[in-house]
Each structure stands twice: as structure tokens, then as C-alpha cells.
Enzyme design. Structure first.
Site, PDB file in Angstrom:
ATOM      1  N   LYS A  14      10.803  26.127  27.026  1.00 43.31           N
ATOM      2  CA  LYS A  14      10.127  27.073  26.136  1.00 43.31           C
ATOM      3  C   LYS A  14       8.620  27.120  26.420  1.00 43.31           C
ATOM      4  O   LYS A  14       8.090  26.278  27.161  1.00 43.31           O
ATOM      5  CB  LYS A  14      10.405  26.663  24.690  1.00 43.31           C
ATOM      6  N   TYR A  54      17.860  35.706  20.146  1.00 42.62           N
ATOM      7  CA  TYR A  54      17.990  34.900  18.927  1.00 42.62           C
ATOM      8  C   TYR A  54      18.538  35.716  17.756  1.00 42.62           C
ATOM      9  O   TYR A  54      18.295  35.358  16.593  1.00 42.62           O
ATOM     10  CB  TYR A  54      16.627  34.301  18.555  1.00 42.62           C
ATOM     11  N   PHE A  62      12.618  31.166   9.422  1.00 42.10           N
ATOM     12  CA  PHE A  62      11.772  30.855  10.578  1.00 42.10           C
ATOM     13  C   PHE A  62      11.837  31.917  11.685  1.00 42.10           C
ATOM     14  O   PHE A  62      11.212  31.769  12.723  1.00 42.10           O
ATOM     15  CB  PHE A  62      12.157  29.478  11.158  1.00 42.10           C
ATOM     16  N   ARG A  90      23.229  18.990  25.184  1.00 42.13           N
ATOM     17  CA  ARG A  90      22.699  18.837  23.823  1.00 42.13           C
ATOM     18  C   ARG A  90      22.404  17.364  23.507  1.00 42.13           C
ATOM     19  O   ARG A  90      21.455  17.050  22.799  1.00 42.13           O
ATOM     20  CB  ARG A  90      23.641  19.489  22.805  1.00 42.13           C
ATOM     21  N   THR A  96      17.449  19.285  17.059  1.00 40.71           N
ATOM     22  CA  THR A  96      16.465  20.383  16.999  1.00 40.71           C
ATOM     23  C   THR A  96      15.110  19.882  16.506  1.00 40.71           C
ATOM     24  O   THR A  96      14.065  20.243  17.053  1.00 40.71           O
ATOM     25  CB  THR A  96      16.983  21.489  16.044  1.00 40.71           C
ATOM     26  N   ARG A 107      13.524  16.032  23.595  1.00 38.58           N
ATOM     27  CA  ARG A 107      12.710  16.450  22.443  1.00 38.58           C
ATOM     28  C   ARG A 107      11.972  15.264  21.829  1.00 38.58           C
ATOM     29  O   ARG A 107      10.835  15.398  21.382  1.00 38.58           O
ATOM     30  CB  ARG A 107      13.597  17.160  21.420  1.00 38.58           C
ATOM     31  N   ASN A 117       9.907  22.921  20.162  1.00 37.67           N
ATOM     32  CA  ASN A 117      10.780  21.796  20.506  1.00 37.67           C
ATOM     33  C   ASN A 117      11.163  21.771  21.992  1.00 37.67           C
ATOM     34  O   ASN A 117      12.222  21.301  22.364  1.00 37.67           O
ATOM     35  CB  ASN A 117      11.991  21.745  19.579  1.00 37.67           C
ATOM     36  N   HIS A 120      15.612  24.752  24.909  1.00 41.40           N
ATOM     37  CA  HIS A 120      16.810  25.298  24.244  1.00 41.40           C
ATOM     38  C   HIS A 120      18.049  24.885  25.026  1.00 41.40           C
ATOM     39  O   HIS A 120      18.005  24.790  26.254  1.00 41.40           O
ATOM     40  CB  HIS A 120      16.721  26.828  24.218  1.00 41.40           C
ATOM     41  N   GLU A 131      24.591  33.710  26.895  1.00 44.14           N
ATOM     42  CA  GLU A 131      23.153  33.444  27.060  1.00 44.14           C
ATOM     43  C   GLU A 131      22.736  33.494  28.536  1.00 44.14           C
ATOM     44  O   GLU A 131      21.655  33.995  28.855  1.00 44.14           O
ATOM     45  CB  GLU A 131      22.806  32.081  26.456  1.00 44.14           C
TER      46      GLU A 131
HETATM   47  P1  CMP Z   1      16.751  26.457  19.430  1.00 44.04           P
HETATM   48  O1  CMP Z   1      17.705  25.348  19.769  1.00 44.04           O
HETATM   49  O2  CMP Z   1      16.252  27.261  20.578  1.00 44.04           O
HETATM   50  O3  CMP Z   1      17.398  27.461  18.350  1.00 44.04           O
HETATM   51  C1  CMP Z   1      16.648  28.149  17.379  1.00 44.04           C
HETATM   52  C2  CMP Z   1      15.205  27.796  17.379  1.00 44.04           C
HETATM   53  O4  CMP Z   1      14.495  28.159  16.211  1.00 44.04           O
HETATM   54  C3  CMP Z   1      15.048  26.278  17.450  1.00 44.04           C
HETATM   55  O5  CMP Z   1      15.469  25.797  18.715  1.00 44.04           O
HETATM   56  C4  CMP Z   1      13.571  26.127  17.106  1.00 44.04           C
HETATM   57  O6  CMP Z   1      12.722  26.436  18.208  1.00 44.04           O
HETATM   58  C5  CMP Z   1      13.368  27.254  16.071  1.00 44.04           C
HETATM   59  N1  CMP Z   1      13.290  26.775  14.671  1.00 44.04           N
HETATM   60  C6  CMP Z   1      12.189  26.819  13.896  1.00 44.04           C
HETATM   61  N2  CMP Z   1      12.449  26.335  12.677  1.00 44.04           N
HETATM   62  C7  CMP Z   1      13.745  25.963  12.653  1.00 44.04           C
HETATM   63  C8  CMP Z   1      14.592  25.405  11.647  1.00 44.04           C
HETATM   64  N3  CMP Z   1      14.152  25.103  10.423  1.00 44.04           N
HETATM   65  N4  CMP Z   1      15.869  25.157  11.976  1.00 44.04           N
HETATM   66  C9  CMP Z   1      16.345  25.453  13.225  1.00 44.04           C
HETATM   67  N5  CMP Z   1      15.562  26.012  14.208  1.00 44.04           N
HETATM   68  C10 CMP Z   1      14.277  26.254  13.925  1.00 44.04           C
END
Ligand code: CMP
Length: 147
Positions: A14, A54, A62, A90, A96, A107, A117, A120, A131
Site C-alpha cells: 500500500k 474496495y 472508514f 494472511r 488488520t 504488519r 497497515n 493487503h 482481485e
Molecule cells: P485491507 O485488508 O486492505 O481491507 C480493508 C482496509 O480498510 C484495511 O486493510 C485497512 O487498510 C482499512 N481500514 C481502516 N479502518 C478499518 C477498520 N476499522 N476495519 C477494517 N479495515 C479498516
């Protein structure tokens, strides 16, 4: 030859990963964990592309911040190959929220917040295929064993 359906996942390094100059370090961790890179590029997402990717999060609190963040600079989508790719990737990246991520995960090592974070990873084999097709045409996905 039997075609495996659970051997691909999509990673995105990212914008925070790219800005922190961590592309090499993160790709090294991914490769050391046994993943093969079958396609990789650097792109700057448009707002529409980020919203499309997304779409599942549209309406969540968010969502707007996520789109601003994902369009704030270049990112690096990578199509990865390994047996059990989705689950193993994962595990490698961790939860996350980096505060909840296990020691040694990408992470935990590098992410600053639940939003920023670093990386992805697809959450299912079905989503991995969808994707990957957001970023790569069939021609761009190379069989790394085919050379
Ligand atoms: P990702 O795994 O790419 O999937 C959704 C993204 O939304 C997540 O990583 C974060 O970058 C972002 N995000 C921000 N806030 C939240 C939250 N509260 N819960 C989950 N994802 C979040």
C-alpha cells in the site's frame, strides 16, 4: 495437468509501504515465506479504481478515509503463487490492526495503524481471482515455472 484453484492470492503493497521505502524488505519476507511472484507492477490508483476494488467496504465508517489513503501515492499490486496461498499469506501479514498482529508478521513489523497497515491480502480464493483481475490481464500473469 490438474489446475490448482487454491494457489493464488493478491497482495498490494500500500502507499505507506511505498512511501517508507519498504518494497524490497516486504517482498523479501514474502519470497522467504515461499511465495512466487507471478505478476507485479506499480500503479497510482484513481478514486474510481480504489472505490471499485474496495466496493465491499462502501458505506462503512472508514470507507472515505480508506479511498483517500489508497489514492495518496503509488502502490504495488503483486499476484502471488503458493499452495494454500490465501490462508498462508494472511498468516504472514497478520491481523488488520497491527496492534493485534502476531510477532514476526509484516504488519506487526511495519504497520502504523489499522488503516495504514502496509499490505493487503485477499480473503478467499474466489476474491483472489477477482482481485488479481482488477490489476492484471491474463497475459501479464506469468507461469514462473514455465521459463
Ligand atoms: P485491507 O485488508 O486492505 O481491507 C480493508 C482496509 O480498510 C484495511 O486493510 C485497512 O487498510 C482499512 N481500514 C481502516 N479502518 C478499518 C477498520 N476499522 N476495519 C477494517 N479495515 C479498516
Amino acid at each position: 495437468m490438474e489446475r490448482k484453484l487454491n494457489n493464488k492470492t493478491l497482495a498490494i503493497l500500500k502507499p505507506d509501504c511505498v512511501k517508507k521505502n519498504l518494497i524490497g524488505k516486504v517482498v523479501t519476507l514474502i519470497q522467504n515465506a515461499g511465495f512466487k511472484v507471478s505478476a507485479m507492477k506499480m500503479v497510482k490508483l484513481t478514486s474510481d479504481a480504489a472505490k471499485g476494488f474496495y466496493a465491499i467496504h462502501n458505506g462503512k465508517p472508514f470507507f472515505n478515509d480508506l479511498i483517500t489513503y489508497m489514492t495518496s501515492g503509488p502502490c504495488v499490486p503483486i499476484a502471488l503463487e503458493k499452495d494454500n496461498a490465501v490462508e498462508d499469506f494472511r498468516k504472514l501479514i497478520g491481523a488488520t490492526d497491527p496492534a493485534k498482529a502476531a510477532e514476526g508478521t509484516i504488519r506487526k513489523l511495519y504497520a502504523d495503524s489499522i488503516q495504514e497497515n502496509i499490505v493487503h491480502g485477499s480473503d478467499s480464493d474466489e476474491n483472489a481471482a477477482i482481485e488479481i483481475s482488477h490489476f492484471f490481464s491474463r497475459k501479464e500473469i506469468l507461469d514462473i515455472n514455465g521459463f
